[in-house]
Design a protein around this motif. Structure first.
Motif, PDB file in Angstrom:
ATOM      1  N   ASP B  30       0.585  -0.919   0.002  1.00 16.32           N
ATOM      2  CA  ASP B  30       0.306  -0.247  -0.067  1.00 16.32           C
ATOM      3  C   ASP B  30       0.820   1.000   0.122  1.00 16.32           C
ATOM      4  O   ASP B  30       0.373   1.806  -0.128  1.00 16.32           O
ATOM      5  CB  ASP B  30      -1.297   0.076   1.297  1.00 16.32           C
ATOM      6  CG  ASP B  30      -0.070  -0.043   2.763  1.00 16.32           C
ATOM      7  OD1 ASP B  30      -0.681   0.347   3.101  1.00 16.32           O
ATOM      8  OD2 ASP B  30       1.153  -0.138   2.646  1.00 16.32           O
ATOM      9  N   TYR B  50       1.405   7.486   0.691  1.00 15.12           N
ATOM     10  CA  TYR B  50       0.884   5.678   1.890  1.00 15.12           C
ATOM     11  C   TYR B  50      -0.715   6.909   1.263  1.00 15.12           C
ATOM     12  O   TYR B  50      -0.754   7.800   1.909  1.00 15.12           O
ATOM     13  CB  TYR B  50       1.149   6.030   2.815  1.00 15.12           C
ATOM     14  CG  TYR B  50       0.299   5.290   4.115  1.00 15.12           C
ATOM     15  CD1 TYR B  50      -0.208   5.746   4.921  1.00 15.12           C
ATOM     16  CD2 TYR B  50       0.078   3.801   3.427  1.00 15.12           C
ATOM     17  CE1 TYR B  50      -0.782   5.242   5.585  1.00 15.12           C
ATOM     18  CE2 TYR B  50      -0.389   3.057   4.678  1.00 15.12           C
ATOM     19  CZ  TYR B  50      -1.374   3.334   5.485  1.00 15.12           C
ATOM     20  OH  TYR B  50      -1.820   3.149   6.098  1.00 15.12           O
ATOM     21  N   GLU B  51      -2.002   6.021   1.578  1.00 11.59           N
ATOM     22  CA  GLU B  51      -2.874   5.939   0.980  1.00 11.59           C
ATOM     23  C   GLU B  51      -3.750   7.828  -0.039  1.00 11.59           C
ATOM     24  O   GLU B  51      -4.098   8.645   1.062  1.00 11.59           O
ATOM     25  CB  GLU B  51      -3.624   6.445   2.596  1.00 11.59           C
ATOM     26  CG  GLU B  51      -3.914   5.450   3.636  1.00 11.59           C
ATOM     27  CD  GLU B  51      -4.579   5.464   4.609  1.00 11.59           C
ATOM     28  OE1 GLU B  51      -4.312   6.387   5.382  1.00 11.59           O
ATOM     29  OE2 GLU B  51      -4.812   4.507   5.403  1.00 11.59           O
ATOM     30  N   GLU B  52      -2.789   7.006  -0.705  1.00 16.15           N
ATOM     31  CA  GLU B  52      -3.314   8.677  -1.394  1.00 16.15           C
ATOM     32  C   GLU B  52      -2.509   9.926  -0.938  1.00 16.15           C
ATOM     33  O   GLU B  52      -2.974  11.521  -2.101  1.00 16.15           O
ATOM     34  CB  GLU B  52      -4.535   8.456  -1.768  1.00 16.15           C
ATOM     35  CG  GLU B  52      -4.837   7.575  -2.875  1.00 16.15           C
ATOM     36  CD  GLU B  52      -6.709   7.651  -3.013  1.00 16.15           C
ATOM     37  OE1 GLU B  52      -6.822   8.590  -3.764  1.00 16.15           O
ATOM     38  OE2 GLU B  52      -7.348   6.690  -2.873  1.00 16.15           O
ATOM     39  N   TYR B  72      -3.459   1.629  -6.023  1.00 13.80           N
ATOM     40  CA  TYR B  72      -1.951   2.109  -4.938  1.00 13.80           C
ATOM     41  C   TYR B  72      -0.780   2.761  -5.626  1.00 13.80           C
ATOM     42  O   TYR B  72       0.306   2.476  -5.587  1.00 13.80           O
ATOM     43  CB  TYR B  72      -1.801   0.895  -3.867  1.00 13.80           C
ATOM     44  CG  TYR B  72      -3.088   0.309  -3.433  1.00 13.80           C
ATOM     45  CD1 TYR B  72      -3.177  -0.415  -3.202  1.00 13.80           C
ATOM     46  CD2 TYR B  72      -2.798   1.782  -1.818  1.00 13.80           C
ATOM     47  CE1 TYR B  72      -4.343  -1.014  -2.048  1.00 13.80           C
ATOM     48  CE2 TYR B  72      -3.901   1.035  -0.869  1.00 13.80           C
ATOM     49  CZ  TYR B  72      -4.369   0.010  -1.389  1.00 13.80           C
ATOM     50  OH  TYR B  72      -5.422  -0.643  -0.134  1.00 13.80           O
TER      51      TYR B  72
END
Lengths: 111, 111
Positions: B30, B50-52, B72
């Motif tokens: 991720d 991470y997490e866009e 991802y």
């Protein structure tokens, strides 16, 4: 500096001999990782050793870590021509979430 | 299981142009990190997604920007290219940034 510093910069040995590379650093680390790179291409992860570990083995590889001296060594036993590559140590610091690489050791194994 | 993939493999650009490099992470990962590796040097951390969102950034100017998509995968954009941007650009993916797996890299040449 947050980077590791490898020694020697270059190493040339005969096939079948052992190769030892060293990495020294100045900061506190969570873990230290060793990577191999062939001909300027992608990095291959070899081994990770955590700060509370002193020695780790993987096949022909042996890594030691001395946090009191802030140093690590990578030993490749019974080297092969295919081991010819650049080897990098990379530091992973707590909270940094990324790796800090040294300039590497260029290993040449002569058949 | 496919590892980390990057495209394109090679790229030649002219000073002042803009470039976009792409990375698909290893399945189950991720977090994507980007590194720049100049000839004869170790990789230098550019930034991590991470997490866009950009979670961490190295010492690189704002000309370097990135993006992470919901699947991802990630892009690295470099604007106003300089000769000094010529390097191998490496993408690494991981689960929570701990043990990073590198792609084969994109070789960028700026003329």
């Amino acid at each position: 500096s947050q980077q590791g510093e490898e020694d020697p910069q270059a190493l040339s040995i005969q096939e079948g001999e052992n190769a030892t590379m060293n990495c020294s650093y100045k900061t506190s680390i969570n873990n230290l990782q060793w990577y191999r790179q062939n001909s300027g291409r992608g990095l291959v992860h070899l081994i990770l050793i955590r700060s509370n570990e002193r020695e780790k083995h993987s096949g022909r590889l042996r890594v030691t870590l001395d946090t009191s001296k802030k140093s690590s060594s990578l030993l490749i036993t019974a080297s092969r021509a295919a081991d010819t590559a650049s080897y990098f140590c990379a530091l992973y610091q707590t909270g940094a979430n990324n790796l800090f690489f040294g300039t590497g050791t260029r290993l040449t194994v002569i058949p | 299981d496919a590892g980390v993939t990057q495209s394109p493999t090679h790229l030649i650009k002219t000073r002042g142009q803009q470039v976009t490099l792409r990375c698909s992470p290893k399945s189950g990962h991720d977090t994507v990190s980007w590194y720049q590796q100049a000839l004869g040097q170790g990789p230098q951390f550019i930034f991590q997604y991470y997490e866009e969102e950009e979670r961490q950034r190295g010492n690189f100017p704002d000309r370097f920007s990135g993006h992470q998509f919901p699947n991802y995968s990630s892009e690295l954009n470099v604007n106003a290219l300089l000769l000094g941007d010529s390097a191998l650009y490496l993408c690494a993916s991981s689960w929570r940034a701990y043990e990073q797996y590198f792609g084969p890299g994109t070789r960028l040449t700026v003329t």
